[in-house]
Design an enzyme around this catalytic site. Structure first.
Site, PDB file in Angstrom:
ATOM      1  CG  HIS A 122      10.899  -6.046 -16.938  1.00  0.00           C
ATOM      2  ND1 HIS A 122      10.828  -7.193 -17.690  1.00  0.00           N
ATOM      3  CD2 HIS A 122      10.184  -6.276 -15.818  1.00  0.00           C
ATOM      4  CE1 HIS A 122      10.115  -8.098 -17.045  1.00  0.00           C
ATOM      5  NE2 HIS A 122       9.709  -7.566 -15.916  1.00  0.00           N
ATOM      6  CD  GLU A 140       6.802 -10.977  -6.338  1.00  0.00           C
ATOM      7  OE1 GLU A 140       7.192 -12.028  -6.892  1.00  0.00           O
ATOM      8  OE2 GLU A 140       7.311  -9.867  -6.543  1.00  0.00           O
ATOM      9  CE1 TYR A 176       4.701 -16.523 -15.845  1.00  0.00           C
ATOM     10  CE2 TYR A 176       6.382 -17.240 -14.296  1.00  0.00           C
ATOM     11  CZ  TYR A 176       5.686 -16.230 -14.931  1.00  0.00           C
ATOM     12  OH  TYR A 176       5.989 -14.914 -14.664  1.00  0.00           O
TER      13      TYR A 176
HETATM   14 FE   LIG Z   1       8.862 -11.040  -8.000  1.00  0.00          FE
END
Ligand SMILES: [Fe+2]
Length: 480
Positions: free
Chosen positions: A313, A362, A371
């Site tokens: 990832h 974030e 999403y």
């Molecule tokens: Fe995150």
């Protein structure tokens, strides 16, 4: 009745639904030194400040950086206008908008700290019968620092239902990155006009006057305001010359002016305070301009996604559209990332975001679409927040599916653009976001209870392996 005139250049057309056609024309490139004339031949030749400008226009210089900033970060513009900005009738302090915040230092009793994940259902538009324009509809959610420190940022929503008429806004605190979620914004700036739809970003830098019309009626969207820095494109490193957001896909307006000698109001935001000045002419009277301190827009559907084509990832920095530096070398103040349609093909890999606790803060929003992989009802017009080192990741059901499912190439985020404001700074959260919005919902901690310690099912196997390696077994008390 204002008269209008505008120049011509390359036509913008890309992925635009027919009802969202853009009536304006643009010039393309990121950070270019542009030149634009609504009447050809207006710009002075070989100098910026002639003794007398053509048509008796006034030359007005504007800087967006210190005079001696390195060339790559030296932003300025020259505007040739019917009346200079200084021709106004003085300032009056306006009452505070209680939902607009600019000081995010924890000593401010109006901001709060959250060590845990937060999320918001879609923020509500103003009720019918209450006229709220773009400036009146600014609601601050979170942020860091203070504009007087020249470092920090604010995250706002705009929730509006009324166009600004003879009224403009000038934010002297920071650059605004504006992301419509519902309804287009028809933005008139001193440099010309931009039509911005959901799926496009628009950046209007510090000190520029603009007004916002709402051609589609009630409108909602997200704003990131950064103090003391300007947005740039991220470096590409081993990617080479192209990819992510390509410079040629950014669009800046063409010179466009009105002839309007009627009363206007300009609202200034200075250190978070609102001040108003009146003037007997439109601020949108710039016949020609040149420079690199100009607003721009970008269609996020043009973003070139890159990712792993073998295994693992890749860090989310591959999704960075725009970045702004902090004062610490190599550490961004703010990265603007998007999650848009792409292929997911990594082999032998846990493909969802792995469980993590990052130093970054974030803040996520959803422009359109769905999403996936979230269990908290994440909707367009809503938001989520995780402070630095706040642990997060997918639910057990998602974990199990991703751990055991067949790894075939597949499309993800189809028909969706989600975004993240990622920052190296710690945020505080406003009263509006925590209380008055009525949209806050916290993650139910119990949703993680089924993330059991599966390791404990393997004690016999572990002990056999330890024995084979000549090591002592784990204590019997560890057995369930
Ligand atoms: Fe995150």
């Amino acid at each position: 009745m204002p008269l209008s005139a505008s120049g011509t250049s390359a036509q913008s057309s890309f992925f635009i639904r027919s009802e969202e056609k853009d009536p304006y024309q643009y010039q393309v490139g990121f950070g270019n030194r542009f030149a634009s004339e609504a009447i050809p031949g207006t710009l002075p030749v070989g100098q910026n400040s002639p003794q007398k400008c053509k048509y008796d226009l006034y030359a007005e210089g504007m800087t967006g950086a210190s005079f001696v900033a390195p060339r790559a970060e030296n932003y300025s513009a020259w505007l040739y206008r019917i009346r200079p900005s200084v021709a106004h009738q003085g300032f009056v302090r306006l009452p505070d908008n209680p939902d607009l915040e600019s000081c995010f230092l924890p000593l401010n009793p109006k901001v709060h700290v959250s060590p845990t994940q937060l999320a918001w259902h879609p923020f509500e538009l103003p009720p019918d019968g209450e006229k709220v324009d773009f400036v009146q509809g600014l609601k601050t959610i979170a942020g860091n620092g203070d504009p007087t420190l020249h470092e920090g940022l604010a995250v706002h929503m705009y929730l509006a239902n009324t166009s600004m008429e003879r009224k403009a806004f000038c934010n002297t605190d920071g650059d605004l990155l504006i992301l419509p979620q519902q309804g287009r914004l028809d933005i008139q700036t001193e440099f010309g006009k931009l039509m911005v739809r959901s799926g496009e970003l628009c950046v209007i830098q510090r000190g520029m006057k603009f007004k916002v019309l709402l051609p589609d009626g009630p409108s909602r969207g997200y704003i990131q305001e950064i103090y003391g820095e300007h947005y740039t494109l991220p470096e590409l490193g081993p990617l080479g010359g192209y990819g992510l957001a390509n410079p040629r896909d950014f669009e800046s307006p063409l010179a466009s002016f009105d002839i309007d000698q009627s009363p206007w109001t300009i609202i200034y935001k200075v250190c978070g305070q609102l001040h108003e000045c009146s003037q007997e002419h439109t601020p949108f009277d710039v016949v020609a301009w040149h420079g690199n301190y100009v607003p721009y827009k970008y269609a996020l559907e043009k973003f070139i996604n890159v990712g792993s084509i073998s295994k693992d990832h890749i860090d989310p920095s591959i999704f960075c559209v725009l970045t702004a530096k902090s004062k610490q070398p190599g550490v961004p103040l703010a990265d603007f990332l998007i999650f848009s349609p792409r292929w997911d093909v990594a082999s032998g890999t846990f493909r969802p975001p792995y469980y993590h606790r990052n130093s970054a803060t974030e803040f996520m929003g959803l422009l359109y679409g769905v999403y996936g992989g979230r269990s908290d009802g994440f909707q367009p017009g809503g938001a989520s927040y995780e402070t630095g080192f706040c642990p997060h990741g997918v639910s057990y059901e998602e974990f199990k599916k991703a751990s055991e499912g067949e790894l075939v190439p597949r499309r993800i985020s189809e028909g969706t653009i989600a975004f993240m404001f990622e920052s190296s700074m710690m945020f505080t959260i406003t009263d509006f976001a925590m209380k008055r919005s009525g949209k806050l919902h916290m993650h139910e901690p119990k949703m993680w209870d089924n993330l059991k310690g599966q390791f404990l099912n393997h004690i016999d196997e572990v002990n056999a392996d330890l024995k084979a390696a000549g090591l002592a077994p784990l204590g019997a008390e560890l057995k369930q």
